[in-house]
Design a protein around this motif. Sequence first.
Motif, mmCIF file in Angstrom:
data_model
loop_
_atom_site.group_PDB
_atom_site.id
_atom_site.type_symbol
_atom_site.label_atom_id
_atom_site.label_comp_id
_atom_site.label_asym_id
_atom_site.label_seq_id
_atom_site.Cartn_x
_atom_site.Cartn_y
_atom_site.Cartn_z
ATOM 1 N N PRO A 4 85.207 84.419 50.282
ATOM 2 C CA PRO A 4 85.066 84.017 51.233
ATOM 3 C C PRO A 4 86.830 84.137 50.947
ATOM 4 O O PRO A 4 87.345 83.114 49.888
ATOM 5 C CB PRO A 4 84.277 82.128 50.787
ATOM 6 N N LEU A 5 87.446 83.511 52.456
ATOM 7 C CA LEU A 5 88.542 83.112 52.566
ATOM 8 C C LEU A 5 88.816 82.859 53.354
ATOM 9 O O LEU A 5 87.641 81.824 54.501
ATOM 10 C CB LEU A 5 88.853 84.540 53.180
ATOM 11 N N GLU A 6 89.511 80.965 52.965
ATOM 12 C CA GLU A 6 90.164 80.400 54.397
ATOM 13 C C GLU A 6 90.381 80.636 55.581
ATOM 14 O O GLU A 6 91.249 81.852 55.626
ATOM 15 C CB GLU A 6 91.124 79.931 53.733
ATOM 16 N N PRO A 7 89.935 80.552 56.272
ATOM 17 C CA PRO A 7 90.696 80.278 58.406
ATOM 18 C C PRO A 7 92.419 80.657 58.038
ATOM 19 O O PRO A 7 92.577 79.645 56.837
ATOM 20 C CB PRO A 7 90.239 79.287 59.111
ATOM 21 N N PHE A 8 92.619 81.017 58.517
ATOM 22 C CA PHE A 8 94.383 81.280 58.958
ATOM 23 C C PHE A 8 94.893 81.869 57.564
ATOM 24 O O PHE A 8 95.696 81.975 57.585
ATOM 25 C CB PHE A 8 95.042 79.696 59.172
ATOM 26 N N GLY A 12 76.683 86.852 56.559
ATOM 27 C CA GLY A 12 77.183 88.023 56.787
ATOM 28 C C GLY A 12 78.412 89.141 55.408
ATOM 29 O O GLY A 12 78.085 90.351 55.063
ATOM 30 N N GLY A 13 78.961 88.365 54.590
ATOM 31 C CA GLY A 13 79.761 88.665 53.428
ATOM 32 C C GLY A 13 81.217 89.300 54.554
ATOM 33 O O GLY A 13 81.913 90.539 53.949
ATOM 34 N N TYR A 14 81.510 88.848 55.417
ATOM 35 C CA TYR A 14 82.657 89.334 55.691
ATOM 36 C C TYR A 14 83.803 88.074 56.785
ATOM 37 O O TYR A 14 82.659 86.700 56.850
ATOM 38 C CB TYR A 14 82.704 90.248 57.193
ATOM 39 N N ALA A 15 84.664 89.143 56.684
ATOM 40 C CA ALA A 15 85.863 87.829 57.168
ATOM 41 C C ALA A 15 86.036 88.470 58.585
ATOM 42 O O ALA A 15 86.266 89.708 59.242
ATOM 43 C CB ALA A 15 87.282 88.562 56.522
ATOM 44 N N GLU A 16 86.296 87.566 59.393
ATOM 45 C CA GLU A 16 86.691 87.376 60.252
ATOM 46 C C GLU A 16 87.745 87.346 61.155
ATOM 47 O O GLU A 16 88.576 86.445 60.407
ATOM 48 C CB GLU A 16 86.302 86.867 62.033
ATOM 49 N N LEU A 17 88.179 88.793 61.595
ATOM 50 C CA LEU A 17 89.732 88.959 61.658
ATOM 51 C C LEU A 17 90.635 89.053 62.594
ATOM 52 O O LEU A 17 90.182 89.680 63.492
ATOM 53 C CB LEU A 17 89.629 90.464 60.755
#
Length: 414
Positions: free
Chosen positions: A397-401, A338-343
């Motif tokens: 892409p971003l790392e969790p936390f 999806g190309g999104y971060a879950e925040l």
Amino acid sequence: MEKRFIELLCPAGNMDKLKMAIRYGADAVYCAGQHFGLRASSSNFSNEELKEAVEFVHAHGKKIHVTCNIIPHNEDLVGLEEYLVYLESIGVDAIIVADMGIFGLAKRVAPKLELHVSTQASTTNFMTVQMWKDLGAHRVVAAREVSIKDLKEMKDKVDIEIESFVHGAMCIAYSGRCLMSNYMTGTRDANRGQCSQSCRWKYSIVESNRPGEYYPIEEDDKGTYIFNSKDLCLLGHIPDLYEAGIDSLKIEGRMKSVHYVATVAKVYREAIDKYLEEGENWYVRPEWIAELEKISHRPYTEGFSVGKANETAQNYGKSSNTQTHDFIGLVEGYNVEGGYAELEQRNNFKVGDKVEFCQPKGPNVEHVITKMTDVDGNEIDVAPHAQMKVHLYIDTPLEPFSMMRRECKVKEEA
């Protein structure tokens, strides 16, 4: 260079802070139960939470130390024996102790617990270090009034682990053993975990025959904060501390925010690792200093590290903290397709905001928010609700936390 392990020990005022400290690079954390520690106003851990904390920390191959560092009166000893036995039973690695009675009781009823002597014990010389070793201590936390040169002498003369504070708030009282809070409030004993931070208050002079007439101690209509210490920062002395043989570098801040704990842990983790990699070619990176300015802090000082602290270690103009960035969201995951971060929202943010992501391991990522949706896929312009779930579209892409931050006007906090 040949590598010697040096521990990065970080504060954990609650479960969220503990987990973030571990994820952002701590080798060990220290926390407190709901009794017998010196941060009674911190949220602290119930017995059940302590068990969960031990399991989490050990699952990550790290260690957990629990503070039992009050200076107790008789009534404070109720339940202590059962508590120490419980800490041993759940696998706590060490307890931090300032009082000889607690030290002796722990040796008797919970012999598997490592005994670490608190900075509250005011250990300033190698003879005292030797005494603590002879009594059965595994580690001594040096008084903050000790220089790096003296720390080295302690380590050279006594074969025992030495821990030293390297970052965080300082206390005007010798080794933090303050009577001022109790005197000013009548009830809040700093040595029993209830400090009112009286040293941060604003003071003026009152002449006994002129009640109600206040005179500033300095020529300044704002008065003066004569007891207000700057915050300690020994980032630049990591090589000196390493070469002195120090075993553990301790960060102060169980009362501080998740943002503070994670940021400081990451900076010191990177700095330690770079020194072990680079040796004499190591230097303080500007980006490390920039990170330490983003968190809530007072101006920094080197304290007693290279000699006796002087007037420059105090902040006479104000007692508040400053910070340059707000923590506004926590990344829970990244959806590659999806190309999104879950925040998870931590503070109001909206489309158009310029933000940056501080990742547990990777570099910071800057981004301007152009699109976000709720969890059902409906486009939204703003995320106003506390802890609401948001999908934020970003190509990287971003790392969790990872922590999402936004630059703010320099704020002052009490």
